[in-house]
Design a protein around this motif. Structure first.
Motif, PDB file in Angstrom:
ATOM      1  N   GLU A 115       0.837  -1.205   0.000  1.00  0.00           N
ATOM      2  CA  GLU A 115       0.000   0.000   0.000  1.00  0.00           C
ATOM      3  C   GLU A 115       0.870   1.253   0.000  1.00  0.00           C
ATOM      4  OE1 GLU A 115      -3.070   0.198   2.973  1.00  0.00           O
ATOM      5  OE2 GLU A 115      -3.878   2.050   2.134  1.00  0.00           O
ATOM      6  N   ASN A 116       2.001   1.204   0.667  1.00  0.00           N
ATOM      7  CA  ASN A 116       2.880   2.383   0.740  1.00  0.00           C
ATOM      8  C   ASN A 116       4.385   2.092   0.668  1.00  0.00           C
ATOM      9  OD1 ASN A 116       1.111   4.819   1.182  1.00  0.00           O
ATOM     10  ND2 ASN A 116       0.372   3.565   2.878  1.00  0.00           N
ATOM     11  N   LYS A 171       6.921   2.828  -2.330  1.00  0.00           N
ATOM     12  CA  LYS A 171       6.886   4.145  -2.979  1.00  0.00           C
ATOM     13  C   LYS A 171       8.217   4.874  -2.793  1.00  0.00           C
ATOM     14  CE  LYS A 171       1.844   4.407  -2.500  1.00  0.00           C
ATOM     15  NZ  LYS A 171       0.706   4.952  -1.717  1.00  0.00           N
ATOM     16  N   HIS A 219       4.305  -1.383  -6.631  1.00  0.00           N
ATOM     17  CA  HIS A 219       3.586  -0.098  -6.647  1.00  0.00           C
ATOM     18  C   HIS A 219       4.378   0.898  -5.805  1.00  0.00           C
ATOM     19  CE1 HIS A 219       0.090   2.635  -6.675  1.00  0.00           C
ATOM     20  NE2 HIS A 219       0.354   2.864  -5.406  1.00  0.00           N
ATOM     21  N   TRP A 275       5.666   8.618  -9.335  1.00  0.00           N
ATOM     22  CA  TRP A 275       4.361   9.208  -9.019  1.00  0.00           C
ATOM     23  C   TRP A 275       4.622  10.632  -8.558  1.00  0.00           C
ATOM     24  CZ3 TRP A 275       1.152   7.669  -4.088  1.00  0.00           C
ATOM     25  CH2 TRP A 275      -0.175   8.101  -4.210  1.00  0.00           C
ATOM     26  N   GLN A 333       3.831  11.368  -2.701  1.00  0.00           N
ATOM     27  CA  GLN A 333       4.738  10.553  -1.888  1.00  0.00           C
ATOM     28  C   GLN A 333       6.154  10.500  -2.461  1.00  0.00           C
ATOM     29  OE1 GLN A 333       1.578   7.439  -1.178  1.00  0.00           O
ATOM     30  NE2 GLN A 333       2.632   7.251   0.781  1.00  0.00           N
ATOM     31  N   ASN A 389       2.357   6.216 -12.259  1.00  0.00           N
ATOM     32  CA  ASN A 389       1.053   6.297 -11.612  1.00  0.00           C
ATOM     33  C   ASN A 389       0.449   7.690 -11.788  1.00  0.00           C
ATOM     34  OD1 ASN A 389      -0.835   4.949  -9.849  1.00  0.00           O
ATOM     35  ND2 ASN A 389      -0.105   6.195  -8.139  1.00  0.00           N
ATOM     36  N   GLU A 390      -0.780   7.746 -12.282  1.00  0.00           N
ATOM     37  CA  GLU A 390      -1.614   8.955 -12.205  1.00  0.00           C
ATOM     38  C   GLU A 390      -1.013  10.183 -12.902  1.00  0.00           C
ATOM     39  OE1 GLU A 390      -2.536   9.371  -8.021  1.00  0.00           O
ATOM     40  OE2 GLU A 390      -3.410   7.384  -7.926  1.00  0.00           O
ATOM     41  N   GLN A 417      -7.486   1.502 -11.560  1.00  0.00           N
ATOM     42  CA  GLN A 417      -7.524   1.471 -10.093  1.00  0.00           C
ATOM     43  C   GLN A 417      -8.896   1.085  -9.545  1.00  0.00           C
ATOM     44  OE1 GLN A 417      -5.914   5.018  -8.267  1.00  0.00           O
ATOM     45  NE2 GLN A 417      -3.971   4.870  -9.359  1.00  0.00           N
ATOM     46  N   GLU A 442      -6.735  -1.334  -7.673  1.00  0.00           N
ATOM     47  CA  GLU A 442      -6.926  -0.706  -6.352  1.00  0.00           C
ATOM     48  C   GLU A 442      -8.406  -0.700  -5.985  1.00  0.00           C
ATOM     49  OE1 GLU A 442      -4.891   3.064  -5.919  1.00  0.00           O
ATOM     50  OE2 GLU A 442      -3.187   2.393  -7.110  1.00  0.00           O
ATOM     51  N   TRP A 446      -8.007   3.302   3.597  1.00  0.00           N
ATOM     52  CA  TRP A 446      -7.707   4.738   3.485  1.00  0.00           C
ATOM     53  C   TRP A 446      -8.996   5.553   3.391  1.00  0.00           C
ATOM     54  CZ3 TRP A 446      -8.064   8.045  -1.086  1.00  0.00           C
ATOM     55  CH2 TRP A 446      -8.735   7.443  -2.148  1.00  0.00           C
TER      56      TRP A 446
HETATM   57  O1  G3I Z   1       3.902   6.624   7.895  1.00  0.00           O
HETATM   58  C1  G3I Z   1       3.460   7.901   8.382  1.00  0.00           C
HETATM   59  C2  G3I Z   1       3.532   7.940   9.877  1.00  0.00           C
HETATM   60  O2  G3I Z   1       4.881   7.816  10.263  1.00  0.00           O
HETATM   61  C3  G3I Z   1       2.931   9.251  10.350  1.00  0.00           C
HETATM   62  O3  G3I Z   1       2.901   9.282  11.736  1.00  0.00           O
HETATM   63  C4  G3I Z   1       1.522   9.416   9.813  1.00  0.00           C
HETATM   64  C5  G3I Z   1       0.902  10.755  10.211  1.00  0.00           C
HETATM   65  O4  G3I Z   1       0.116  11.290   9.172  1.00  0.00           O
HETATM   66  O5  G3I Z   1       1.560   9.366   8.426  1.00  0.00           O
HETATM   67  C6  G3I Z   1       2.053   8.129   7.930  1.00  0.00           C
HETATM   68  O6  G3I Z   1       2.060   8.170   6.554  1.00  0.00           O
HETATM   69  C7  G3I Z   1       0.800   8.041   5.910  1.00  0.00           C
HETATM   70  C8  G3I Z   1       0.839   6.828   5.017  1.00  0.00           C
HETATM   71  O7  G3I Z   1      -0.353   6.764   4.272  1.00  0.00           O
HETATM   72  C9  G3I Z   1       0.983   5.526   5.801  1.00  0.00           C
HETATM   73  O8  G3I Z   1      -0.119   5.333   6.600  1.00  0.00           O
HETATM   74  C10 G3I Z   1       0.563   9.302   5.119  1.00  0.00           C
HETATM   75  O9  G3I Z   1       0.376  10.405   5.975  1.00  0.00           O
HETATM   76  C11 G3I Z   1      -0.647   9.124   4.232  1.00  0.00           C
HETATM   77  O10 G3I Z   1      -0.743  10.234   3.360  1.00  0.00           O
HETATM   78  C12 G3I Z   1      -0.510   7.866   3.411  1.00  0.00           C
HETATM   79  O11 G3I Z   1      -1.680   7.718   2.641  1.00  0.00           O
HETATM   80  C13 G3I Z   1      -1.573   6.824   1.548  1.00  0.00           C
HETATM   81  C14 G3I Z   1      -1.862   7.580   0.244  1.00  0.00           C
HETATM   82  O12 G3I Z   1      -1.818   6.672  -0.834  1.00  0.00           O
HETATM   83  C15 G3I Z   1      -0.840   8.682   0.005  1.00  0.00           C
HETATM   84  O13 G3I Z   1      -1.118   9.362  -1.168  1.00  0.00           O
HETATM   85  C16 G3I Z   1      -2.587   5.727   1.730  1.00  0.00           C
HETATM   86  O14 G3I Z   1      -2.221   4.922   2.858  1.00  0.00           O
HETATM   87  C17 G3I Z   1      -2.647   4.845   0.493  1.00  0.00           C
HETATM   88  O15 G3I Z   1      -3.741   3.973   0.590  1.00  0.00           O
HETATM   89  C18 G3I Z   1      -2.839   5.711  -0.752  1.00  0.00           C
HETATM   90  O16 G3I Z   1      -2.815   4.872  -1.873  1.00  0.00           O
HETATM   91  C19 G3I Z   1      -3.061   5.500  -3.143  1.00  0.00           C
HETATM   92  C20 G3I Z   1      -2.265   4.742  -4.189  1.00  0.00           C
HETATM   93  O17 G3I Z   1      -0.904   4.683  -3.805  1.00  0.00           O
HETATM   94  C21 G3I Z   1      -2.411   5.372  -5.564  1.00  0.00           C
HETATM   95  N1  G3I Z   1      -3.808   5.496  -5.928  1.00  0.00           N
HETATM   96  C22 G3I Z   1      -4.663   6.148  -4.936  1.00  0.00           C
HETATM   97  C23 G3I Z   1      -4.529   5.483  -3.595  1.00  0.00           C
HETATM   98  C24 G3I Z   1      -5.481   6.090  -2.588  1.00  0.00           C
HETATM   99  O18 G3I Z   1      -5.164   7.428  -2.329  1.00  0.00           O
END
Ligand code: G3I
Length: 302
Positions: free
Chosen positions: A43-44, A47, A80, A84, A87, A126-127, A202, A232, A273
């Motif tokens: 999921e992350n 990246k 994945h 992008w 991130q 991506n995107e 997705q 996705e 998410w």
């Molecule tokens: O890991 C940090 C953590 O250390 C911190 O304390 C916390 C506080 O905000 O953030 C954590 O990071 C987060 C990360 O997810 C892990 O949980 C980020 O803030 C958060 O922005 C991130 O969100 C991810 C998002 O992509 C970022 O754009 C989502 O989990 C993930 O599901 C989402 O996935 C994307 C695909 O990659 C591409 N397509 C869309 C999809 C949904 O948005």
């Protein structure tokens, strides 16, 4: 068959989930993953910000854990994502011109090279498109220019010749200006010999999303000569409406021979998410939802 993975495997497809390695220690999470899914995507943790937090210093701990889990449990791995606009680590955001291009190519070489042989399909880019079909004005687009996408695919091909290389996006789930633009790009890449093997649709959807051209859209990409994968999938809602939308998507993939697999963006609503949208197949207590039954039936009936 009575699990998603077994039902999908009967037609040579996979049924996958987006996974976070830090959750694998939760027994219900790991048990549901291992019972129902035969493909994993990070999921992350694969990246750019996670794998190259400082320029030229790669960290693969989380991704390596997922690859090991997959290999120990008979699962394939989707990669994945290599490039992008979101991130990106902070140091990337400050780069301009050819410095950004060289950093992008080095990143692809580092990550796809590290995982070479372990990845079934990579989301190379991506995107990169807007709703109107224009290119998203990301730092990549602005600093490198139109050629950045094909540069990325060529670099990924060099780093891991065995992996299938995908373009992945949201909002390309039906026939519309955005999917038209991706279609033209794929057509152009194939005509000019730029390596591309698949398109990731997705499918972040809602129960009332218009799925009227969903299958037709998958089919037109397949007819171009690339595989399609639903990468996705999550569908906001509940009950029969959610189940019906899941059924429609699943039946569409099963009807297109080059639709090679489906991945849901998570396992349980507990960690989605989209939190409040309850968009996945298992509820917060890992119980099968109505949508689960619809998906299993659609996989089995095909
Ligand atoms: O890991 C940090 C953590 O250390 C911190 O304390 C916390 C506080 O905000 O953030 C954590 O990071 C987060 C990360 O997810 C892990 O949980 C980020 O803030 C958060 O922005 C991130 O969100 C991810 C998002 O992509 C970022 O754009 C989502 O989990 C993930 O599901 C989402 O996935 C994307 C695909 O990659 C591409 N397509 C869309 C999809 C949904 O948005």
């Amino acid at each position: 068959a009575d699990t998603l993975r077994a039902a999908a495997a009967e037609s040579g497809r996979y049924y996958g989930a987006a996974v976070a390695p830090h959750l694998l220690g939760e027994s219900d999470y790991a048990a549901t993953l291992n019972r129902e899914f035969n493909s994993i995507v990070a999921e992350n943790v694969m990246k750019w910000d996670a794998t190259e937090p400082n320029q030229g210093q790669f960290t693969f701990q989380g991704g390596d854990q997922l690859v090991a889990h997959a290999q120990n449990n008979g699962m394939s791995v989707r990669g994945h994502t290599l490039v992008w606009h979101a991130q990106q680590p902070g140091w990337v955001q400050g780069l301009t011109g050819d410095n950004l291009r060289r950093a992008m190519l080095n990143h692809i070489d580092g990550v796809a090279g590290h995982y070479a042989g372990d990845i079934d399909s990579w989301d190379v880019v991506n995107e990169a498109f807007e709703w109107d079909g224009s290119r998203r004005q990301s730092n990549l687009q602005q600093q490198i220019g139109n050629g950045w996408i094909e540069d990325a695919f060529r670099a990924a091909d060099a780093a891991d010749p065995a992996a299938k290389l995908c373009y992945n996006d949201y909002g390309i789930d039906g026939v519309n200006p955005k999917s038209d633009a991706v279609y033209r790009m794929v057509q152009d890449f194939l005509a000019r010999g730029v390596p591309i093997d698949c398109v990731g649709v997705q499918s972040h959807l809602d129960s009332n999303s218009d799925l009227g051209t969903y299958r037709q859209n998958l089919q037109r990409f397949a007819d171009l000569g690339v595989d399609v994968q639903i990468t996705e999938l999550d569908i906001g809602g509940s009950g029969a409406a959610q189940a019906n939308a899941y059924r429609t998507v699943t039946e569409a993939c099963m009807a297109v021979s080059r639709c090679t697999g489906i991945t849901t963006w998570g396992i349980t609503d507990k960690y989605s998410w989209r939190g409040q949208d309850t968009p996945l197949l298992f509820d917060s207590n890992y119980q099968k939802k109505q949508a689960y039954g619809a998906v299993l039936e659609a996989l089995n009936n095909a």
